[in-house]
Enzyme design. Structure first.
Site, PDB file in Angstrom:
ATOM      1  N   GLU A 172       0.818  -1.212   0.000  1.00 20.85           N
ATOM      2  CA  GLU A 172       0.000   0.000   0.000  1.00 20.85           C
ATOM      3  C   GLU A 172       0.852   1.262   0.000  1.00 20.85           C
ATOM      4  OE1 GLU A 172       0.737   1.695   2.941  1.00 20.85           O
ATOM      5  OE2 GLU A 172       1.882  -0.097   3.474  1.00 20.85           O
ATOM      6  N   GLU A 315       4.486  -0.407   2.044  1.00 18.14           N
ATOM      7  CA  GLU A 315       4.604  -0.399   0.582  1.00 18.14           C
ATOM      8  C   GLU A 315       4.539  -1.798  -0.044  1.00 18.14           C
ATOM      9  OE1 GLU A 315       8.155   1.510  -0.777  1.00 18.14           O
ATOM     10  OE2 GLU A 315       7.853   3.317   0.420  1.00 18.14           O
TER      11      GLU A 315
END
Length: 364
Positions: A172, A315
């Site tokens: 994300e 991430e």
């Protein structure tokens, strides 16, 4: 959309127990003491259950990263400016962030999907599935509508379904999403906000207090139903987490293993499992996140991370590392010699095997 999601959830099947038993037998035949390769053996057996095959490959590795902004940012819950979401969403496509550098280094593909960044992104490398320009401030009312939450979940499912890969990782990008993750976890586990809320990207004591207060207000005002995951996501979640939840479901639907990254990713995985318990068998954790809520989420899923590296970037940065372990698990079960092939009489292991059998039967 409700009916469409329900039909998908009912289509996710449990792991193939027959294939897993064949993989166990294969591991028992390999020229090594029983269980001596630990998690590598366990992972190879899990992969067999996922695919229905004893011999597997994870050559095509792919990271799915969902990007979105969160209205709760205005409560002062983040140490970074909101503009970082936009810049890092683009940088992820250019191998300039932690996760994308690791993905490139290890030969993993990456798709960066905008489901709610609070800006117009004109870079064609970013997949545009924008639902809105960020969520509303959950500390003042619902973060999104139920329809928007369902749209985000279905977006994640469809992206996983339509992406060619042997294994997925779910990541994300979204400033403020440790706040939404903590709020979701607090509701789903009926845990105090204090137990699940950390400093995220590096808050001061004052910032951390604001974050906890904002999460408490969000839960008090919205009263999300812990037995309705979509309700929880819509009221105190984010577009990114809802889409990530869908990514986990889509991976399981298509019988492919899917790697959990850190805190935000594991909360999305928990949402997926609450929606569809069969998803759990397809999950493979990567690293133990430094965020304090991570442990509670993993305990709720009855999973254990592979790595302990003190990581807390997010991430999807842990996924490319876990992909390498999965490749190692495949290499062992596919290529290691059996006792017969190695010309070894394995009778000397009978006593160990009997001991292992006794331990299992005794529940030790």
């Amino acid at each position: 959309m409700e009916k469409k999601l329900e039909k998908i959830l009912q289509s996710v099947t449990p792991l193939d127990e027959a294939a897993m038993e064949e993989a166990r037998k294969r591991q028992a035949q390999l020229a090594k003491p029983p269980g001596s390769l630990g998690r590598l053996e366990e992972l190879s057996i899990q992969l067999a259950g996922i695919t229905g095959k004893v011999h597997n490959s994870v050559a095509k590795k792919h990271l799915l990263v969902f990007a979105a902004d969160n209205g709760v940012f205005e409560e002062g819950v983040a140490s970074s400016p909101q503009s970082v979401t936009l810049m890092q969403t683009i940088n992820l496509t250019r191998a300039k962030t932690g996760a994308s550098v690791l993905a490139k280094h290890f030969g993993s593909g990456i798709t960066v999907c905008d489901v709610g960044v609070n800006a117009e992104i004109r870079d064609p490398a970013v997949l545009n599935k924008k639902i809105a320009y960020g969520t509303r401030n959950m500390a003042k009312g619902p973060a999104m509508t139920r329809e928007q939450a369902l749209t985000a979940i279905l977006t994640g499912i469809e992206l996983a379904q339509n992406t060619e890969a042997d294994v997925f990782g779910i990541g994300e990008m979204g400033i403020g999403n440790t706040s939404t993750s903590s709020a979701i976890l607090s509701v789903l586990l009926d845990a105090d906000v204090e137990q699940v809320t950390g400093r995220g990207g590096g808050l001061t004591d004052e910032g951390l207090l604001k974050k906890k207060n904002a999460i408490r207000r969000a839960i008090e005002i919205n009263k999300p139903n812990p037995n309705d995951v979509v309700d929880v996501l819509s009221k105190v979640g984010g577009f990114d987490i809802a889409a990530m939840c869908g990514g986990f479901i889509g991976s399981a639907l298509t019988h492919r293993p899917v790697v959990i990254d850190g805190f935000i990713s594991v909360v999305a995985a928990l949402c997926a499992v609450r929606l569809c318990p069969n998803v759990r068998g397809y999950l493979i954790p990567s690293h133990a996140s430094f965020e304090i809520g991570y442990r509670l989420a993993m305990e709720a899923l009855h999973l254990q991370p592979i790595f302990l590296l003190g990581m807390r970037l997010g991430e999807g940065s842990g996924c490319p590392l876990a992909f390498q372990v999965l490749e190692a698990a495949c290499a062992i079960i596919n290529n290691m010699a059996t006792f017969d092939q190695a010309g070894i009489d394995d009778g000397y292991l009978d006593e160990i095997r009997e001991g292992d059998k006794f331990s299992v039967e005794a529940g030790v």
